[in-house]
Design a protein around this motif. Structure first.
Motif, short mmCIF file in Angstrom:
data_model
loop_
_atom_site.label_atom_id
_atom_site.label_comp_id
_atom_site.label_asym_id
_atom_site.label_seq_id
_atom_site.Cartn_x
_atom_site.Cartn_y
_atom_site.Cartn_z
N CYS A 6 -40.84 76.91 66.96
CA CYS A 6 -39.87 77.28 65.93
C CYS A 6 -39.25 76.04 65.30
O CYS A 6 -39.17 74.98 65.92
N ILE A 7 -38.79 76.17 64.08
CA ILE A 7 -38.14 75.07 63.38
C ILE A 7 -36.81 74.76 64.08
O ILE A 7 -36.04 75.68 64.37
N PRO A 8 -36.53 73.50 64.37
CA PRO A 8 -35.25 73.16 64.98
C PRO A 8 -34.09 73.66 64.14
O PRO A 8 -34.09 73.51 62.90
N GLY A 9 -33.09 74.26 64.79
CA GLY A 9 -31.97 74.80 64.03
C GLY A 9 -30.91 75.43 64.90
O GLY A 9 -30.85 75.19 66.12
N THR B 231 -25.83 67.87 63.64
CA THR B 231 -26.76 67.68 64.77
C THR B 231 -28.21 67.86 64.32
O THR B 231 -29.10 67.09 64.71
N ILE B 232 -28.46 68.89 63.50
CA ILE B 232 -29.83 69.19 63.04
C ILE B 232 -30.32 68.11 62.08
O ILE B 232 -31.46 67.67 62.14
N GLY B 233 -29.45 67.68 61.18
CA GLY B 233 -29.81 66.68 60.20
C GLY B 233 -30.19 67.28 58.85
O GLY B 233 -30.37 68.50 58.71
N PHE B 234 -30.33 66.41 57.85
CA PHE B 234 -30.61 66.83 56.48
C PHE B 234 -31.96 66.29 56.02
O PHE B 234 -32.41 65.27 56.52
N LYS C 91 -33.04 85.44 49.06
CA LYS C 91 -31.63 85.74 48.89
C LYS C 91 -30.83 85.23 50.09
O LYS C 91 -31.28 85.31 51.22
N GLY C 92 -29.64 84.72 49.82
CA GLY C 92 -28.83 84.17 50.88
C GLY C 92 -29.38 82.87 51.43
O GLY C 92 -29.09 82.49 52.56
N MET C 93 -30.17 82.16 50.63
CA MET C 93 -30.82 80.92 51.07
C MET C 93 -30.33 79.76 50.22
O MET C 93 -30.29 79.86 48.99
N ARG C 94 -29.92 78.68 50.87
CA ARG C 94 -29.43 77.49 50.16
C ARG C 94 -29.99 76.23 50.83
O ARG C 94 -30.15 76.19 52.05
N LEU C 95 -30.25 75.21 50.02
CA LEU C 95 -30.75 73.94 50.52
C LEU C 95 -29.62 72.92 50.44
O LEU C 95 -29.08 72.67 49.35
N ALA C 96 -29.24 72.34 51.58
CA ALA C 96 -28.17 71.34 51.62
C ALA C 96 -28.77 69.96 51.89
O ALA C 96 -29.61 69.80 52.78
N HIS C 97 -28.31 68.98 51.11
CA HIS C 97 -28.82 67.61 51.27
C HIS C 97 -27.83 66.71 51.99
O HIS C 97 -28.19 65.61 52.42
N SER C 98 -26.57 67.15 52.10
CA SER C 98 -25.56 66.35 52.78
C SER C 98 -24.38 67.24 53.14
O SER C 98 -24.36 68.44 52.81
N LEU C 99 -23.38 66.65 53.78
CA LEU C 99 -22.17 67.41 54.15
C LEU C 99 -21.21 67.59 52.98
O LEU C 99 -20.25 68.35 53.08
N ASP C 100 -21.47 66.91 51.87
CA ASP C 100 -20.48 66.85 50.79
C ASP C 100 -20.04 68.23 50.30
O ASP C 100 -18.86 68.49 50.16
N GLU D 16 -31.57 75.77 59.66
CA GLU D 16 -32.85 75.21 60.08
C GLU D 16 -33.10 73.88 59.37
O GLU D 16 -32.69 73.71 58.21
N ARG D 17 -33.77 72.99 60.06
CA ARG D 17 -34.19 71.76 59.40
C ARG D 17 -35.12 72.11 58.25
O ARG D 17 -36.07 72.89 58.42
N ALA D 18 -34.84 71.58 57.09
CA ALA D 18 -35.67 71.88 55.92
C ALA D 18 -36.94 71.04 55.94
O ALA D 18 -36.89 69.81 55.96
N LEU D 19 -38.07 71.72 55.97
CA LEU D 19 -39.37 71.05 55.89
C LEU D 19 -39.77 71.04 54.42
O LEU D 19 -40.47 71.93 53.94
#
Length: 714
Positions: free
Chosen positions: A145-148, A165-168, A181-190, A215-218
């Motif tokens: 499974c994807i780390p998350g 902890t998971i990372g970006f 739906k309900g899905m977002r991609l985050a690149h940082s904590l900002d 989940e870690r984004a692949l």
């Protein structure tokens, strides 16, 4: 065989069925009905107000009306569907895909009413329908499974800590979600708290749950899915993989089987993992296990994404390379039959590709389109020499109405080839042979994808990944915008002149009948040489209108004669001959080059298509043009805001008299599972607003005006 399994088999045999209700609509209902009838089953369709004339209704042995066009009042109403099965004596229900196909409550309702649900039991649906529970179960079963993070604590501080902890880059997902739906991609904590909140809001509105997983984004991974089949006796096999990486906004556009650069060793590893997933939840029937595959110089690994507990939209590519009818297998398994093949007996032959034809406008942010079709030509109908190499699953008729209430997918164009390159060429051919008039669609976009170097020349170093379309969207969309060439303007002028001449002489064209071409003699209101001002509303601003002068050259008196015309525009001249014409097809020769084209008339508009173009024109000599609005619902150069599409108002953000800043959302319209916020094109005072929540609006309807003064219209 275990006692529980034996009881399940006996129960299934005691409920044998010969009549099936298909709890779905559109092309999948048609596809299921065809196989069921071929196997001797009686079929029952259900339909809403909007689908009374749809193909699945007439194709079934009988049909039951179940309510209004809105899915919540018809196709999602479990009680109405159960009642329809009882009314018609259907003892089995096939859910298709989408709608109620992955609804555990529906599966339970079927069981409670002694009806066979053609699919897995409610427990498996429930488990795999929740990303959080499914991932925990897969980790327990040693599925990669994807780390998350999928824990119960859901406050922002916990999620933020887990994100660190998971990372970006990091993917935020609705636990109960699907379809992007309900899905977002985050690149940082900002801005991650804003993303958490917006994902929760969309998840709650779409699925009734605010639960999120991280989940870690692949980012450059491939989307690979494995077709699995499991029977009541515990036999489970896989039927290879499908590559579904060609996506837009997490929605698949082109799928193929087998995957590029997936050898037997990797196929067997993913296949066995998918079988383990199915066995871990006592799955029954046909299902799909989806993985994200990372292949680069540092890593080759695959990770569990989700399991779809139903037939997939893209199942035909698996059928094409295995020769297996998956719907037949579903029906056989529901009867309690054992799988007819072992894993060692499964054979893969050739390569198959599927492209999804959508009623959407790529040039206008893929906005869903609804309305009346004026012509449809399936690629299956054009070249019978293709045998079984081209298949088109669709829900279209030549004059179908496309409703705004449903998913915009209209057809699936599937091809088979001895190898991938042959399949790709056949896909291009099949798309070129598909003709759809009356609404805008994504055929040109699909052709651009199929012709792209990235898609054609995939290899181990350069595979297409899930972000390929998004990363190349600007270039791909520009190719989908109508840019009429001088030859196309001349072609349109000639056909328009010809049809006006026919109309003035009281003649009509008959389907598939070769017509005597008319004498271009003087008719009332039509001179022999005619100046035309043609307008194409789908063209860019600099290419929307063209002035044309057309003069008949020869009479075309007899059947077989050509009607010749000289067409002048700007500094160019074209000699054009109409060689043959039927109700929707004509052969035309332009400066010596002869080709077939298709056309249809839709009120004042004339629609024309060829192998690689599709447009509609209006002769402004006879009809006054109408100015439109852009994809945002804004009239260029004014504060007027129009409905960008037929739809339902789902949110009204501003009130009469409000001070508005440019870019603020005024209202949101929903149609075909897509929400489109309409933003203010300028700053000022909201001087006019004519809408409320749940109101139905039509494309082009004036809904709001922003003025630069304080005048308010009551």
């Amino acid at each position: 065989m275990s006692k529980t399994l034996s009881n399940s088999v006996n129960k299934a045999f005691s409920k044998a069925f010969d009549k099936i209700l298909i709890a779905n609509r559109g092309e999948i209902a048609v596809r299921i009905i065809k196989t069921a009838k071929a196997l001797g089953y009686q079929t029952v369709a259900v339909f809403s107000d909007a689908d009374a004339d749809s193909p699945h209704v007439s194709l079934a042995d009988c049909a039951v009306h179940i309510g209004a066009a809105n899915v919540s009042e018809s196709y999602l109403d479990i009680e109405k569907i159960i009642a329809a099965a009882k009314q018609t004596g259907a003892r089995a229900i096939h859910p298709g895909y989408g709608l109620l196909s992955e609804n555990a409550g529906f599966a339970r309702a079927c069981q409670d009413n002694q009806l066979i649900f053609i699919g897995p039991d409610a427990g498996a649906i429930e488990l795999m329908g929740n990303k959080q529970a499914a991932k925990e179960a897969m980790l327990a079963a040693d599925i990669p499974c994807i780390p998350g993070y999928q824990g119960a604590k859901q406050d922002n501080n916990t999620l933020k800590s887990q994100a660190e902890t998971i990372g970006f880059p990091l993917m935020i997902k609705a636990a109960a979600g699907g379809g992007g739906k309900g899905m977002r991609l985050a690149h940082s904590l900002d801005d991650i708290e804003t993303l958490f909140n917006s994902a929760r809001s969309e998840a709650l509105a779409s699925f009734g749950s605010e639960q999120l997983i991280l989940e870690r984004a692949l980012v450059n991974a491939r989307h690979i899915e494995i077709q699995v089949v499991r029977d009541l006796h515990g036999n489970c096999i896989h039927l290879g993989e499908r590559d579904c990486s060609m996506q837009r906004r997490h929605q698949k556009v082109i799928e193929e089987a087998p995957g590029v650069n997936i050898g037997n060793e990797l196929r067997n590893k993913m296949g066995q993992a998918a079988v383990n997933v199915a066995n871990s939840c006592d799955y029954l029937g046909v299902g799909t296990v989806e993985f994200l595959l990372v292949q680069d110089k540092q890593e080759e690994a695959f990770y569990f994404l989700e399991m779809n507990t139903r037939l997939q939209v893209e199942h035909p590519v698996t059928e094409m390379i295995t020769g297996i009818d998956l719907v037949k297998w579903q029906l056989d398994i529901a009867h309690g039959k054992a799988l007819p093949l072992t894993q060692e007996q499964v054979r893969f032959d050739g390569h198959a590709i599927e492209a999804r034809l959508y009623s959407e406008d790529p040039a206008q942010h893929f906005m869903p389109q609804s309305g009346q079709i004026s012509f449809w030509q399936s690629p299956e109908d054009q070249d019978q020499s293709q045998e079984n190499n081209i298949r088109c699953d669709h829900m279209l008729t030549p004059r179908a109405h496309i409703s705004r209430y449903y998913d915009p997918m209209l057809a699936k164009i599937i091809v088979w080839g001895e190898d991938r390159e042959q399949a790709r060429r056949r896909l291009i051919q099949a798309l070129q042979q598909s003709h759809l008039h009356g609404i805008r669609h994504n055929k040109a976009f699909l052709l651009e994808l199929a012709n792209s170097e990235a898609f054609a020349n995939q290899d181990s170093e350069n595979p297409v990944h899930t972000r390929f379309i998004d990363d190349n969207l600007t270039a791909l969309k520009s190719s989908s915008q109508t840019q009429l060439t001088p030859e196309q303007w001349a072609l349109a002028a000639t056909l328009c002149y010809f049809l006006q001449s026919q109309s003035l002489q009281g003649k009509t064209l008959q389907s598939e009948t070769k017509h005597q071409l008319p004498r271009p003699t003087q008719g009332p209101g039509l001179v022999l040489s005619k100046h035309m001002l043609l307008h194409c509303d789908s063209a860019p601003a600099e290419n929307k209108q063209q002035s044309v002068e057309i003069t008949p050259v020869s009479q075309g008196e007899h059947i077989g004669d050509q009607a010749l015309y000289r067409v002048h525009l700007a500094k160019q001249a074209f000699d054009i001959a109409i060689v043959n014409i039927t109700a929707n097809r004509f052969t035309c020769q332009i400066n010596g080059l002869r080709q077939d084209y298709y056309f249809s008339q839709q009120q004042e508009k004339l629609n024309i298509s060829g192998q690689d173009f599709d447009f509609g024109i209006t002769d402004l000599s006879y009809h006054s043009g109408q100015s439109g609005s852009d994809a945002s619902g804004t009239a260029q150069g004014s504060g007027q805001h129009f409905a960008p599409m037929n739809g339902t108002v789902v949110a009204v953000e501003k009130s009469l008299g409000d001070i508005i800043e440019q870019g603020e959302v005024l209202f949101t319209i929903e149609a075909m599972k897509m929400e489109l916020p309409v933003k203010a094109s300028c700053s000022g005072t909201l001087s006019y607003i004519n809408l409320e929540k749940n109101q139905q609006v039509t494309s082009g309807q004036l809904l709001a005006t922003i003025s630069d003064d304080e005048k308010v219209e009551q």
